[in-house]
Structures are given as structure tokens and as C-alpha cells.
Design a protein around this motif. Structure first.
Motif, PDB file in Angstrom:
ATOM      1  N   LEU C  76       3.169  10.366   4.394  1.00 31.52           N
ATOM      2  CA  LEU C  76       3.823  11.562   3.853  1.00 31.52           C
ATOM      3  C   LEU C  76       4.732  11.210   2.671  1.00 31.52           C
ATOM      4  CD1 LEU C  76       4.739  13.639   7.051  1.00 31.52           C
ATOM      5  CD2 LEU C  76       3.095  14.264   5.264  1.00 31.52           C
ATOM      6  N   ILE C  77       5.512  10.148   2.811  1.00 31.74           N
ATOM      7  CA  ILE C  77       6.410   9.768   1.714  1.00 31.74           C
ATOM      8  C   ILE C  77       5.590   9.390   0.485  1.00 31.74           C
ATOM      9  CG2 ILE C  77       8.215   8.159   0.939  1.00 31.74           C
ATOM     10  CD1 ILE C  77       9.047   7.886   3.931  1.00 31.74           C
ATOM     11  N   ALA C  78       4.549   8.577   0.693  1.00 36.72           N
ATOM     12  CA  ALA C  78       3.706   8.173  -0.441  1.00 36.72           C
ATOM     13  C   ALA C  78       3.094   9.412  -1.102  1.00 36.72           C
ATOM     14  CB  ALA C  78       2.602   7.223   0.034  1.00 36.72           C
ATOM     15  N   HIS C  79       2.582  10.329  -0.298  1.00 38.27           N
ATOM     16  CA  HIS C  79       1.994  11.561  -0.835  1.00 38.27           C
ATOM     17  C   HIS C  79       3.018  12.353  -1.645  1.00 38.27           C
ATOM     18  CE1 HIS C  79       1.237  15.938  -0.515  1.00 38.27           C
ATOM     19  NE2 HIS C  79       0.015  15.580  -0.852  1.00 38.27           N
ATOM     20  N   ASP C  80       4.197  12.563  -1.061  1.00 35.16           N
ATOM     21  CA  ASP C  80       5.210  13.395  -1.728  1.00 35.16           C
ATOM     22  C   ASP C  80       5.690  12.774  -3.034  1.00 35.16           C
ATOM     23  OD1 ASP C  80       4.953  15.080   0.399  1.00 35.16           O
ATOM     24  OD2 ASP C  80       6.870  14.585   1.329  1.00 35.16           O
ATOM     25  N   GLN C  81       5.709  11.451  -3.093  1.00 36.34           N
ATOM     26  CA  GLN C  81       6.211  10.782  -4.299  1.00 36.34           C
ATOM     27  C   GLN C  81       5.084  10.394  -5.261  1.00 36.34           C
ATOM     28  OE1 GLN C  81       9.332  11.066  -4.639  1.00 36.34           O
ATOM     29  NE2 GLN C  81       9.535  11.777  -2.529  1.00 36.34           N
ATOM     30  N   GLY C  82       3.857  10.794  -4.928  1.00 36.72           N
ATOM     31  CA  GLY C  82       2.741  10.467  -5.809  1.00 36.72           C
ATOM     32  C   GLY C  82       2.498   8.971  -5.932  1.00 36.72           C
ATOM     33  N   ILE C  83       2.705   8.260  -4.815  1.00 34.07           N
ATOM     34  CA  ILE C  83       2.508   6.805  -4.800  1.00 34.07           C
ATOM     35  C   ILE C  83       1.176   6.471  -4.144  1.00 34.07           C
ATOM     36  CG2 ILE C  83       3.354   4.645  -3.768  1.00 34.07           C
ATOM     37  CD1 ILE C  83       6.227   5.857  -4.149  1.00 34.07           C
ATOM     38  N   ASP C  84       0.379   5.636  -4.796  1.00 37.52           N
ATOM     39  CA  ASP C  84      -0.899   5.178  -4.249  1.00 37.52           C
ATOM     40  C   ASP C  84      -0.602   3.958  -3.370  1.00 37.52           C
ATOM     41  OD1 ASP C  84      -3.281   3.736  -3.843  1.00 37.52           O
ATOM     42  OD2 ASP C  84      -4.158   4.481  -5.700  1.00 37.52           O
ATOM     43  N   LEU C  85      -0.633   4.180  -2.050  1.00 30.11           N
ATOM     44  CA  LEU C  85      -0.238   3.128  -1.092  1.00 30.11           C
ATOM     45  C   LEU C  85      -1.091   1.870  -1.232  1.00 30.11           C
ATOM     46  CD1 LEU C  85       0.482   4.340   2.540  1.00 30.11           C
ATOM     47  CD2 LEU C  85       1.969   3.054   1.001  1.00 30.11           C
ATOM     48  N   ALA C  86      -2.389   2.046  -1.403  1.00 31.55           N
ATOM     49  CA  ALA C  86      -3.283   0.883  -1.516  1.00 31.55           C
ATOM     50  C   ALA C  86      -2.926   0.070  -2.753  1.00 31.55           C
ATOM     51  CB  ALA C  86      -4.740   1.354  -1.568  1.00 31.55           C
ATOM     52  N   GLN C  87      -2.664   0.776  -3.863  1.00 34.63           N
ATOM     53  CA  GLN C  87      -2.287   0.092  -5.097  1.00 34.63           C
ATOM     54  C   GLN C  87      -0.928  -0.594  -4.925  1.00 34.63           C
ATOM     55  OE1 GLN C  87      -4.401  -0.077  -7.823  1.00 34.63           O
ATOM     56  NE2 GLN C  87      -2.944  -1.709  -8.263  1.00 34.63           N
ATOM     57  N   ALA C  88       0.031   0.101  -4.307  1.00 35.40           N
ATOM     58  CA  ALA C  88       1.371  -0.469  -4.099  1.00 35.40           C
ATOM     59  C   ALA C  88       1.274  -1.754  -3.276  1.00 35.40           C
ATOM     60  CB  ALA C  88       2.276   0.548  -3.401  1.00 35.40           C
ATOM     61  N   LEU C  89       0.435  -1.732  -2.236  1.00 40.88           N
ATOM     62  CA  LEU C  89       0.285  -2.924  -1.397  1.00 40.88           C
ATOM     63  C   LEU C  89      -0.385  -4.060  -2.174  1.00 40.88           C
ATOM     64  CD1 LEU C  89       0.614  -4.196   1.402  1.00 40.88           C
ATOM     65  CD2 LEU C  89      -1.658  -3.345   1.983  1.00 40.88           C
ATOM     66  N   THR C  90      -1.413  -3.737  -2.908  1.00 45.54           N
ATOM     67  CA  THR C  90      -2.116  -4.760  -3.702  1.00 45.54           C
ATOM     68  C   THR C  90      -1.174  -5.382  -4.736  1.00 45.54           C
ATOM     69  OG1 THR C  90      -4.147  -3.480  -3.383  1.00 45.54           O
ATOM     70  CG2 THR C  90      -4.203  -5.198  -5.060  1.00 45.54           C
ATOM     71  N   ASP C  91      -0.376  -4.535  -5.388  1.00 42.66           N
ATOM     72  CA  ASP C  91       0.606  -5.036  -6.364  1.00 42.66           C
ATOM     73  C   ASP C  91       1.614  -5.960  -5.676  1.00 42.66           C
ATOM     74  OD1 ASP C  91      -0.637  -3.469  -8.244  1.00 42.66           O
ATOM     75  OD2 ASP C  91       0.930  -1.943  -8.322  1.00 42.66           O
ATOM     76  N   LYS C  92       2.069  -5.539  -4.478  1.00 41.21           N
ATOM     77  CA  LYS C  92       3.088  -6.323  -3.770  1.00 41.21           C
ATOM     78  C   LYS C  92       2.541  -7.676  -3.344  1.00 41.21           C
ATOM     79  CE  LYS C  92       7.312  -6.572  -2.554  1.00 41.21           C
ATOM     80  NZ  LYS C  92       8.221  -5.688  -1.866  1.00 41.21           N
ATOM     81  N   ILE C  93       1.283  -7.686  -2.915  1.00 40.41           N
ATOM     82  CA  ILE C  93       0.674  -8.961  -2.533  1.00 40.41           C
ATOM     83  C   ILE C  93       0.636  -9.903  -3.745  1.00 40.41           C
ATOM     84  CG2 ILE C  93      -1.489 -10.074  -1.786  1.00 40.41           C
ATOM     85  CD1 ILE C  93      -2.015  -7.553  -0.057  1.00 40.41           C
TER      86      ILE C  93
END
Lengths: 115, 115, 115, 115
Positions: C76-93
């Protein structure tokens, strides 16, 4: 010797000198307490078995600092809400004394619902 | 009047009557403090603006109960680690006094790194 | 198979059917995630050594329920903030790959600042 | 496109390259998730009213980073415990659908026990 009253007076004086009361609604104070409690817990992250006590000893000053931060918020919230911390604790011990009768709770970490 | 020493003696006596010291490593005590802090914060979940103070008033007994639970762990951890809570708090206020000089920090909620 | 997009659509549809978007500011959603994470951690309170894995097995359904609650807020937070969770995780890795080079970090639980 | 399976494979590969599985008991993983959730919440500390959404926008990258850290632990715990996250979430939505019937829960932030 420092009483709860003296310590409360100190943290309130520190706050008032900075005019921070305006930010200290109880929700953000509770949130701050949660974050400080997390910093205390972080000291023991990945520590297990004998490492736990060894870490508490090796990082005693860090533990003391985090306990102080938590205590600060505890005193401020109690002060702002007009709650007598000593009385609240004494009352809670009386409640827990009934929830966890010494003879039933002795030597077990089970919850009162499972005693 | 209840001093920190008196209150510590009470929570330790409660624990000893149940032989719970064996479970109270500092990691699980810190973990327990985090969970109780979460219960305090939960009281203010979904409350915003004027609702925050109104909730603190309406649920004053719940707030007092959670503060007592947090205080209980604070006293036990300090006791077990031989930390003088009053001294730790006084030391921390002195540190914060340098980090947040009253003239620079007045009226702002910014972190010391941004002052 | 369920993609992140499908699962996000499900939790958003559940919310919209209840008109709960109005309550879901990111602060309270983050606060809710913290509380659910606490419920997950509570499962392991007072468990140490071999009891930890044994508890995970014995309370597998509870663990799954808490993970689901956390995942719900994450989506829900990712959706509301327009954040692509898969991309965020890949970037963080990728970031962590530089912070914790495999050859230096191998077999140690130390922080990157101590490697 | 990244499925939960692909993302799980990535975080497990990152861990295996560092031989960190040995540290990842479910208690410390849950503890780590709690700490990362706290870092997400910290972004909104002292923010209220319109500042909350403004902060989410201004610190969007920080929010994404923290969500990624939380997601990392979620995927690792689910993997280690053999839990299908998508299934767990779908099951939980079905349970919540009964606890919070859309017609009763519409437009209220009350708990299911108060509906």
C-alpha cells in the motif's frame, strides 16, 4: 539523590529552554520512544547465547545512553499527561501480581493466558 | 514518595518471587521494551490533529498502563546492567545541551546535524 | 502466479471497497507496519537457541499471518507513493553489493562501517 | 518484470555469496525487519498534517530505500520458513474480508472489535 520529580524538572527545563513543547504531541513522543527503544535493541542485533551478556558489558555506555533516551520520553509523556509514573508502576505491579500468581508463574516464561 | 531505588526494588522483588531472572537476558528485555513501546504508540494509531490530545485524555489509563510497562523494563535492564538511570539521564542531558544549544535549537524540530 | 502488480491491485481493491484511503497517510501506514513487525517479533520473545527455529515451525501459520500483514502495508505504501518495489529492491541490492563486497563480508555479521 | 520468485532468488543469492545464512535465524531476521520499519517511520517523525504527504514526496528516495530494506527481510523470512508470501497475503485478505465486511467498515477507522 534524584527523585522522579527532580529528573522530570530537568527534562522539562531542557525542553522549555528550546521551546520544543509545541512539537511534543503524545503521538510523536510515543513514536520517538519507539525509535529509541529500537536503538537499544539494535545493540543486541545478531548477538546470541553468551554474546548477549558480553555485548551488554562491552557496550555498557551505549546501553546507558539508550536507556537515558527512553527515560527522557517516558518522563516527558508522563509529565504532559499528568500521570504519576511511580503510582502507575505500583498499580501495574498489583495487577500483574494477580495475573501472574507467584506460585503458578514460578520458573516459566509463559503468558498469563497459558498459566 | 518513591525513589528510583524503591521502584527498582519492587520490580526486582516481583521478578524474584517468580524466578524469572533466568529468562531476562538484556536482548529479550530490550525486545520486550520495544513491544511495550509499540503498544503505547498503537493508542495513537490513525489519530491526527486534535484527535491526538483528545485520545490521550480519553485513554489516559491505557497510556499510564503502557508507560508503567515500559518503566518496568527500563528499571530491570538498568538494574541488571548496573546502570544508574538518574546519572545516565543527567549525563545525556549534558550531551544534548551541547548538541542542541538553546539559542540555535529554539523553536525548531530539526536534528542537530541540520542546525 | 501472483505478480506484485496483481497483489497490489488486491490490497487496493480491499481498501477502496471500505473507503479507507482517507485514513492512509504515509505516517500512519508506516506506524501500522511497525506495529505488525512487532507482532512478528513477539512470536520469538523469550525464545533462544534451538527454541527459535522450533518456534518458527510450531507457529508457522502465525508467522505467515504476520508476514502477510507487513506485506499488505508495504504494497500500500509503495502504491500510494508511486514506488516500484521490485526496482527499489534491485537498486538496494546493487548499493549493498558495493557496501558489503562478497570477499570482505563473507562469514561475518559486522556492519559495513567495520569491514 | 520481476516476480516474487525472481526477487527472492536475488536476495538469497546476495546472502549466499556472503555466507550469511548462518546468522539468519528467524528471531534476528524479525528483529532486523522491526529496525528497518522504524527507519521508515523515522522519516515522518515530527511531521503532521500537510507536512506528512510533503515529506513523503521530498524524501521519496529514502522511503523507497526503507521499503526495499523491509521487503528484503520479508522475502528472506518467507523463503527460510517455506512460506508462500502471495498465498499468505491472499489468505489474509480473505480473513480480513470477513472481519471487516465492506458495508460495516466503510469510511471508519475503527477496529473490527468495535464495528
Amino acid at each position: 539523590m534524584s527523585s522522579l520529580q527532580d529528573l522530570t524538572a530537568k527534562v522539562v527545563a531542557f525542553r522549555d529552554a528550546r521551546e520544543w513543547k509545541q512539537f511534543h504531541n503524545p503521538k510523536d513522543c510515543a513514536l520517538s520512544l519507539v525509535l529509541e527503544a529500537g536503538e537499544l535493541l539494535e545493540i543486541f542485533q545478531w548477538k546470541n547465547g553468551d554474546e548477549i551478556d558480553a555485548t551488554a558489558v562491552a557496550r555498557r555506555q551505549d546501553v546507558a545512553d539508550e536507556l537515558a533516551d527512553i527515560f527522557n520520553w517516558l518522563l516527558l509523556i508522563a509529565h504532559d499527561q499528568g500521570i504519576d509514573l511511580a503510582q502507575a508502576l505500583t498499580d501495574k505491579i498489583a495487577v500483574n501480581d494477580r495475573k501472574y500468581p507467584a506460585d503458578k508463574a514460578k520458573g516459566t516464561s509463559r503468558k498469563y493466558t497459558e498459566l
